[in-house]
Design a protein around this motif. Structure first.
Motif, short mmCIF file in Angstrom:
data_model
loop_
_atom_site.label_atom_id
_atom_site.label_comp_id
_atom_site.label_asym_id
_atom_site.label_seq_id
_atom_site.Cartn_x
_atom_site.Cartn_y
_atom_site.Cartn_z
N GLU A 152 13.33 -3.81 13.95
CA GLU A 152 12.81 -3.43 12.51
C GLU A 152 12.89 -4.75 11.69
OE1 GLU A 152 14.07 1.34 11.66
OE2 GLU A 152 15.65 -0.33 11.09
N ALA A 155 10.17 -7.07 12.77
CA ALA A 155 8.65 -6.74 12.40
C ALA A 155 8.51 -6.65 10.89
CB ALA A 155 8.65 -5.20 12.78
N PHE A 156 9.85 -6.57 10.09
CA PHE A 156 9.68 -6.36 8.61
C PHE A 156 9.42 -7.75 7.91
CE2 PHE A 156 11.66 -6.52 4.40
CZ PHE A 156 10.73 -5.68 3.84
N HIS A 159 5.99 -9.36 9.12
CA HIS A 159 5.10 -8.75 8.64
C HIS A 159 5.02 -8.76 6.92
CE1 HIS A 159 2.04 -5.66 7.22
NE2 HIS A 159 1.33 -6.45 7.85
N ASP A 160 6.11 -8.21 6.42
CA ASP A 160 5.94 -7.83 5.10
C ASP A 160 6.42 -9.27 4.19
OD1 ASP A 160 6.58 -4.76 4.22
OD2 ASP A 160 6.09 -5.25 6.03
N ALA A 184 8.03 -1.66 11.14
CA ALA A 184 8.00 -2.08 9.81
C ALA A 184 8.01 -1.01 8.58
CB ALA A 184 6.79 -3.12 9.62
N ARG A 188 10.60 -0.82 5.71
CA ARG A 188 10.32 -0.78 4.41
C ARG A 188 11.15 0.48 3.44
NH1 ARG A 188 4.95 -0.46 5.54
NH2 ARG A 188 5.18 -2.53 6.30
#
Length: 320
Positions: A152, A155-156, A159-160, A184, A188
């Motif tokens: 997590e 990915a977060f 990407h974010d 993600a 979030r």
């Protein structure tokens, strides 16, 4: 608390390049280091581990035969993917290591060196001077990241925070793009439950009042400044004395802070930026002993994170 687009400040290496490695200079390869350090620190919460991860990624690059390097379309994207995979492995093993850690584990705090030397230039050889200090490195944000699973978090953050496309994140995680989107999204949701950041001026004012009350050993003033449900977490790593468990409740925290002041003659408190937001630094004879970060909501302190582990304060030694 939302993620800042650190891609706008740290730069994004996620986009595929058009020039092959054969047309890439050694300076171009080395120039990726700042971006990679910023990514790795947010993934690991440790500047020393981030530097190790980036060095390992570079070692793997230079270990490739020249013919293989020439086949790689975007060395920057290759280094980013490898760094992400290394960080993922480190995160997987970190949980077991932290179970053996003495007391609470907190991320390594980062200084803003310009505060210490009145706007001096950046030392590009020092990893601490290459960090972009934005919302995605505040202690409050990093603590939320610690609650995520390794997948997590990767990915977060990619990407974010850094705007990497899910197709490239899939290469890092060894999962499908759809699975990475789900990771993600799950991360979030964890971020959304955290408090939204307050204005820097509000944070600075609250921190300044805490400093004044601590210096005068005014328990009543500290209690007024702290939320009744405030929590203080300290990290000494078993190397220095500190509370091994979080202290809960504004009154108890105030009493603890004043007791520390009584036992710490000669300790000087300074208002300094910690991970990009106002915080406090305690030093004795010019040496940084403690770095404190704060979370403020509705004008009162709700969380205090205190790092005393000297191994985590090494970047602050160079700030003097």
């Amino acid at each position: 608390m939302g993620a800042t687009g650190a891609s706008g400040t740290a730069g994004s290496a996620g986009a595929s390049g058009t020039a092959g490695a054969a047309g890439t200079s050694a300076d171009d390869i080395t120039g990726e280091r700042r971006q990679l350090l910023n990514v790795a620190y947010r993934l690991l919460g440790s500047l020393s581990e981030a530097e190790d991860a980036v060095q390992e990624a570079y070692a793997r690059w230079y270990a490739l035969p020249g013919s293989r390097q020439a086949e790689i379309v975007s060395p920057g994207a290759w280094l980013s993917t490898v760094t992400g995979r290394i960080c993922l492995d480190v995160l997987g093993s970190a949980r077991a290591r932290r179970e053996r850690y003495v007391g609470a584990w907190l991320p390594e705090p980062l200084p803003d060196r310009t505060e210490w030397h009145h706007g001096r230039g950046t030392d590009h050889s020092d990893p601490a001077d290459q960090m972009v200090l934005d919302e995605s490195v505040t202690m409050a944000f990093l603590v939320v990241l610690e609650s995520m699973t390794p997948a997590e978090r990767v990915a977060f953050v990619l990407h974010d925070v850094f705007r990497y496309p899910f197709a490239e994140i899939a290469d890092v995680l060894g999962r499908t793009s759809a699975a990475c989107k789900q990771l993600a999204a799950s991360a979030r949701r964890r971020v959304r439950v955290a408090h939204a950041p307050v204005a820097t001026s509000v944070q600075a004012e609250a921190v300044r009042h805490v400093k004044e009350a601590w210096e005068t050993k005014n328990v009543a003033a500290l209690v007024d400044l702290l939320d009744p449900a405030a929590v203080m977490t300290a990290d000494g790593g078993g190397l220095v004395g500190t509370a091994l468990r979080p202290i809960e409740g504004g009154a108890l925290i105030a009493q603890y802070m004043v007791a520390i002041a009584d036992r710490a003659p000669g300790l000087e408190l300074l208002e300094r930026s910690v991970n990009g937001v106002p915080g406090l630094v305690a030093q004795r004879a010019g040496a940084v002993m403690t770095v404190a970060s704060f979370e403020v909501a509705d004008g009162r302190i709700t969380r205090i994170w205190v790092v005393r582990n000297p191994e985590k304060l090494r970047p602050w030694a160079g700030a003097q």
